[in-house]
Design an enzyme around this catalytic site. Structure first.
Site, PDB file in Angstrom:
ATOM      1  N   ASP A  13       0.955  -1.071   0.048  1.00 22.27           N
ATOM      2  CA  ASP A  13      -0.127  -0.012  -0.138  1.00 22.27           C
ATOM      3  C   ASP A  13       0.867   1.326  -0.082  1.00 22.27           C
ATOM      4  OD1 ASP A  13      -1.828   1.903   0.381  1.00 22.27           O
ATOM      5  OD2 ASP A  13      -2.425   1.602   2.693  1.00 22.27           O
ATOM      6  N   LYS A  76       3.081  11.282  -4.046  1.00 28.99           N
ATOM      7  CA  LYS A  76       1.755  10.504  -4.502  1.00 28.99           C
ATOM      8  C   LYS A  76       0.968  11.787  -5.130  1.00 28.99           C
ATOM      9  CE  LYS A  76      -1.809   7.159  -3.337  1.00 28.99           C
ATOM     10  NZ  LYS A  76      -1.996   5.988  -2.262  1.00 28.99           N
ATOM     11  N   GLU A 181      -7.193   0.791  -4.389  1.00 25.75           N
ATOM     12  CA  GLU A 181      -7.048   0.759  -2.774  1.00 25.75           C
ATOM     13  C   GLU A 181      -8.398   0.032  -2.139  1.00 25.75           C
ATOM     14  OE1 GLU A 181      -5.588   4.458  -1.753  1.00 25.75           O
ATOM     15  OE2 GLU A 181      -3.729   4.180  -2.695  1.00 25.75           O
ATOM     16  N   ASP A 207     -12.753   4.635   2.001  1.00 20.53           N
ATOM     17  CA  ASP A 207     -11.490   4.573   2.430  1.00 20.53           C
ATOM     18  C   ASP A 207     -10.921   6.295   2.335  1.00 20.53           C
ATOM     19  OD1 ASP A 207      -8.729   4.496   2.171  1.00 20.53           O
ATOM     20  OD2 ASP A 207      -8.666   3.132   0.319  1.00 20.53           O
TER      21      ASP A 207
END
Length: 620
Positions: A13, A76, A181, A207
């Site tokens: 992850d 990211k 994800e 999430d």
């Protein structure tokens, strides 16, 4: 049949703020989260550069306040984007490190390492975090690791997905699969529920992480995991909540002290860390304090923030989350009453107001907290890694059907987007649409492939284009059949066929626009090897310095013992003392020396000292 990969495979992850790695354990019939060298199960996605070394993870974050300009995080939020992107322009105001425009408007991060300026792209920073995760896994498994499944936000576009895969290549990983994800979290939750034989269930994955927000609706039935719809925001998460608090406290400091600390990078880093800690406190308490000594110009800063104030300053962001939830259900054509389970994933899903709004949205339904929100995505990625690996016997034979997060189509005359595969279509998928020439005697057609939801094609993301020859004829008389197919890895192939004479042309969309070239990737792989060699040399040097320091301490203690020192000759004492002074000087001024200098001197010191001690033993 999907290709199976040999050797151990891990699930990673790769998060905005924290990353996590897991591996399937055949002997335990489960995935195991692997703790890092600090004993933590999640690792900060931070990389720092100093005059001596490169730091990754906890060590990098721990020194961020003292070295803000050379401590990089949020890679990211940069990956797969253009420098001119408004998202990056806004974020740059908050980052202490410098970001500039590189070739083809690609953002580049400038840091100082060993006294030299380095320009790094987001893929390189992400590759360093991935390398750290691989090393954590290799230490645990006691064997080399090459294969990995890496997760990305469901709403990452093609550029961001490919850039993440490039980061894996630079890190020396074979990225077997890129998966969403929330889908990975759904796998983790579904495997847990599958053991309870619960039958068919509609599961909503919420999430909310440090930098991104995703929701997915899955239907679980036996071994089948079907994603019905997905939605999200690649720039919404815990860091945005932190930013609101930082802005609020910067204003408060200015009001109280008539001084602006916003230009002090070190002060802002300390304040941001304190805000992150306060946000966590507010998840279980109604008030948190910010207490920072000498934060700016010698001024101490003390403040408190209530949960109500935190909720007020972030309410529009929380409501934005609920709008996304509603959009996902609408795309799936499902009402909220049909959802059986609402699963919380991501550290920011712990925020009480978020939970309250979500529970109210689902009409008081109890939220599922049975899986660790920080670890669920890596756990699911490890399951997926086991599914595509050879020799794994205990993993259930699960069937995972994901969806494409964005619509895919072509540009028509007038810059209109014609959708061939609508978003939230299950993959693998193959769809065909017919078009016609638009001019008399047209000899070729330029087919431009886009992804996105905007009406104007140019407002969407161009994935690729190719020219297709057609026989000259009056307009609208030549039919062209365009076929879009996406395989289980999410790779898009587009073909065009002119039906009158059966000529055909096909391409695989690779989206080289804005991506690293093969040469650039190879150069970065080489650079990564140099970084690795330098890191190893530094560790070797530190180990040698520590060994010399320990031995000097031992010699000093012996020399302070009158019983021993009185038996030494004056010449031997002078030799030992001279060597000790030289050793201490070496340690104190170690910047320019290599590891072998300390290793060699330790051997020399040992020889001098042991020789003198042997003389005493022999009574000479």
């Amino acid at each position: 049949m999907a290709k199976k990969h040999k050797g151990p495979a891990i699930g990673i992850d790769l998060g905005t703020t924290y990353s996590c790695v897991a591996v399937w354990q055949d002997q335990n019939n489960t995935a195991e989260i692997i703790h890092n060298d600090q004993g933590n199960r999640i690792t900060p996605s931070f990389v720092a550069f100093t005059n001596d070394q490169r730091l990754i993870g906890d060590a990098a974050k721990n020194q961020a306040a003292s070295n803000p300009a050379n401590t990089v995080f949020d890679a990211k939020r940069l990956i797969g984007r253009k420098f001119s992107d408004s998202v990056i322009q806004n974020d740059m105001e908050l980052w202490p490190f410098k970001v500039v425009s590189g070739f083809d408007d690609k953002p580049e991060i400038i840091v100082k390492y060993k006294g030299e300026e380095k320009r790094l792209c987001a893929e390189e920073i992400s590759s360093m975090v991935l390398t750290k995760m691989r090393e954590i896994a290799e230490k645990f498994l006691e064997s080399p690791v090459k294969n990995a499944v890496v997760t990305v936000p469901a709403y990452f576009n093609d550029s961001q997905r490919k850039a993440t895969k490039d980061a894996g290549v630079i890190a020396g990983l074979n990225v077997m699969r890129i998966i969403n994800e929330p889908t990975a979290a759904g796998l983790a939750y579904g495997l847990q529920k599958r053991e309870s034989n619960i039958g068919k269930r509609n599961v909503f994955i919420f999430d909310l992480g440090g930098g991104t927000f995703d929701v997915s609706l899955l239907t679980l039935k036996g071994d089948s995991f079907d994603v019905k719809a997905t939605s999200g925001d690649t720039h919404l998460g815990g860091e945005d909540f932190d930013n609101r608090m930082v802005h609020h406290l910067v204003k408060e400091f200015r009001r109280k002290n008539k001084v602006d600390l916003s230009g002090n990078a070190r002060a802002l880093r300390r304040l941001r860390t304190a805000c992150e800690r306060a946000k966590r406190t507010l998840s279980y308490d109604t008030e948190a304090t910010i207490d920072l000594d000498s934060i700016h110009q010698g001024i101490d800063f003390y403040s408190s923030i209530t949960r109500a104030k935190f909720e007020q300053m972030n309410m529009n962001l929380f409501e934005k989350c609920m709008d996304t939830v509603n959009s996902c259900l609408a795309d799936a054509k499902m009402d909220r009453g049909s959802v059986d389970d609402v699963v919380l994933v991501g550290g920011s899903s712990r925020i009480p107001k978020v939970r309250q709004l979500l529970q109210e949205f689902f009409q008081g339904k109890e939220l599922c907290k049975s899986i660790n929100p920080d670890e669920a995505v890596a756990y699911g990625a490890a399951i997926q890694a086991a599914l595509v690996s050879e020799g794994i016997k205990s993993v259930p034979n699960l069937i995972l059907r994901d969806v494409t997060p964005l619509s895919l189509g072509v540009e028509l005359q007038g810059n209109l987007m014609s959708v061939v595969i609508p978003r939230n279509t299950s993959i693998p998928v193959k769809k065909t649409k017919s078009y016609h020439t638009v001019y008399d005697n047209q000899s070729y057609v330029t087919i431009k492939v886009y992804e996105g939801e905007r009406t104007r094609a140019s407002d969407n993301n161009l994935l690729g284009l190719f020219d297709f020859s057609v026989p000259p004829a009056p307009r609208c008389s030549i039919p062209i059949k365009e076929c879009f197919s996406i395989d289980s890895d999410g790779i898009l192939n587009v073909s065009a066929e002119e039906e009158t004479n059966a000529s055909k042309k096909a391409i695989t969309i690779t989206n080289e626009n804005g991506r690293l070239s093969r040469e650039e990737i190879e150069k970065m792989i080489l650079q990564a090897e140099i970084f690795k060699a330098q890191d190893m040399e530094f560790k070797k040097k530190v180990k040698a310095i520590n060994a010399l320091d320990d031995y000097l301490y031992k010699v000093r203690k012996v020399m302070e013992d009158n019983c021993v020192s009185s038996k030494l000759t004056t010449v031997d004492k002078e030799k030992i003392n001279s060597a000790m002074i030289k050793g201490k000087s070496l340690i104190d001024n170690n910047q320019q020396e290599d590891a072998f200098v300390f290793v060699d001197f330790l051997k020399e010191l040992e020889s001098i000292f042991e020789s003198s001690m042997n003389k005493i033993k022999k009574g000479k």
